[in-house]
Design a protein around this motif. Structure first.
Motif, PDB file in Angstrom:
ATOM      1  N   ALA A   1       0.794  -1.385   0.078  1.00 57.26           N
ATOM      2  CA  ALA A   1       0.100  -0.129  -0.037  1.00 57.26           C
ATOM      3  C   ALA A   1       0.853   1.289   0.067  1.00 57.26           C
TER       4      ALA A   1
ATOM      5  N   SER B   1      -1.769   0.620   6.868  1.00 56.23           N
ATOM      6  CA  SER B   1      -1.841   1.051   5.621  1.00 56.23           C
ATOM      7  C   SER B   1      -1.865   2.634   5.605  1.00 56.23           C
TER       8      SER B   1
ATOM      9  N   TYR C   1      -5.179   5.695  -4.590  1.00 54.28           N
ATOM     10  CA  TYR C   1      -4.777   4.591  -3.473  1.00 54.28           C
ATOM     11  C   TYR C   1      -3.987   5.502  -2.530  1.00 54.28           C
TER      12      TYR C   1
END
Length: 394
Positions: free
Chosen positions: A178, A252, A362
């Motif tokens: 990530a 993350s 993301y």
């Protein structure tokens, strides 16, 4: 990709025997970022003359002077390395990476031509080259060598999906990393969003494997034959236990920046209740964003990676936040504050739309929302203000 510092000096190529074999080797992606995309190599073996040489592109020397500076700027020299298959397999087994072999159906002339090209390329005076992530790497080099050796007789079927961008392909391989995925998506610019043809998509080793599997060779008598005569599994990786998904999420960027968004919301609500605008938080948030914006500017103009130009992330991590956020928040002028944060919101929304349509929101989406929320708070406060406020100093 494949990285090794084991480099063998190449001699002049000799003639191969009729028993010589040429294979395309594909190594599966590994757990580390540098190995996340897999690796291709060309293996030439000839039992009659004791030839056992695997040609790898993408080697570099850790002892290179100013290693980290050159690596960051994209000027680090990369090399062709040559090693026996035993060493190649040992490295893959140590890293638990599957190794597949495609024995190529080349004529004697094509085998010799490919061997000569590889040996010439592996000589000390020729082996160094400038690595390019999308355009010139450990997958494209073997593909190009094979195409050069076979000439017009080699025909790829173009079966690899040609509707994806370079970025789409990249994200497919780093979905489980990530922080790295977030950083790479912010660091690379518009060139990554260009749609990659089947040929260009062969910057990834698995795509080279797929295209080779469907490719055809035109023989001297005009007939066509498959490029791959036989496919073998040289080593199959051992299945490892999946990591804890919940723990992975806690570590993350999504979770980290979601917590930050909640904290900023609580601080903002308290400041609004106390009627204090306290710009110390904005200096931290936008100053941090501006700092990394200047880093993106450096990647654009100060490096030679070829994929960090025209970066839309500069709308998000606006470099001028550093130092403008300090200047604007010390002026105490409502109109200046209003204009500054209005422009900030416009840039953030533009970047969000670009990233949304390119499908790479993301990791950083909560941080983007944090900046947008804070900018809207100050824009609205400045818009409704009718007299000079008393600003909290930090």
């Amino acid at each position: 990709m494949h990285f090794t510092v084991c480099i063998f000096h190449s001699s002049f190529a000799q003639s191969l025997s009729p028993q010589a074999k040429v294979s395309l080797i594909t190594v599966a992606p590994g757990p580390d970022l540098y190995s996340s995309f897999g690796h291709n190599a060309i293996w030439i073996s000839d039992p009659m003359y004791g030839i056992d040489r695997v040609y790898n592109y993408g080697a570099f020397n850790f002892r290179e002077g100013n290693f980290y500076v050159k690596f960051l700027r994209g000027t680090l020299p990369y090399y062709v390395s040559v090693q026996p298959m035993m060493n190649q397999l040992y490295e893959a087994q140590y890293e638990n990476r599957t190794v597949k072999e495609q024995i190529l159906n080349l004529s004697a002339t094509q085998r010799q031509r490919l061997y000569d090209l590889l040996e010439t390329n592996a000589r000390p005076e020729n082996r160094e080259y400038r690595y390019k992530f999308f355009y010139d790497n450990c997958a494209t080099r073997p593909r190009d060598m094979l195409a050069q050796a076979c000439g017009d007789s080699l025909r790829f079927a173009n079966v690899v999906d040609s509707t994806k961008s370079y970025r789409d392909w990249m994200n497919q391989y780093i979905s489980n990393q990530a922080w790295a995925r977030m950083g790479m998506n912010l660091g690379i610019g518009y060139p990554a969003d260009v749609t990659a043809s089947s040929w260009q998509a062969m910057y990834l080793p698995d795509n080279v494997y797929t295209e080779a599997d469907h490719a055809r060779l035109k023989t001297a008598n005009g007939q066509e034959t498959p490029l791959v005569a036989n496919s073998l599994m040289l080593f199959r990786a051992v299945t490892v236990e999946e990591s804890n998904a919940f723990l992975t999420y806690l570590l993350s960027p999504d979770f980290f920046f979601a917590v930050l968004l909640v904290l900023v919301f609580l601080i903002t609500r308290r400041q609004r209740r106390l009627k204090k605008r306290g710009f110390w938080l904005d200096r931290l948030l936008f100053g941090f964003s501006g700092f990394w914006g200047w880093f993106l500017v450096f990647l654009w103009f100060g490096t030679d990676h070829g994929v960090t130009t025209w970066n839309p992330a500069l709308l998000f991590m606006m470099p001028l936040h550093m130092p403008l956020i300090f200047w604007v928040t010390r002026q105490g002028n409502p109109q200046t504050i209003r204009t500054y944060f209005l422009l900030t919101m416009v840039f953030l929304v533009l970047f969000f739309l670009y990233a949304f349509f390119q499908d790479y929101l993301y990791g950083f989406n909560f941080f983007l929302l944090t900046l947008l929320f804070r900018a809207f708070y100050h824009y609205r406060s400045a818009s409704t203000q009718t007299e000079q406020p008393t600003y909290a100093r930090s």
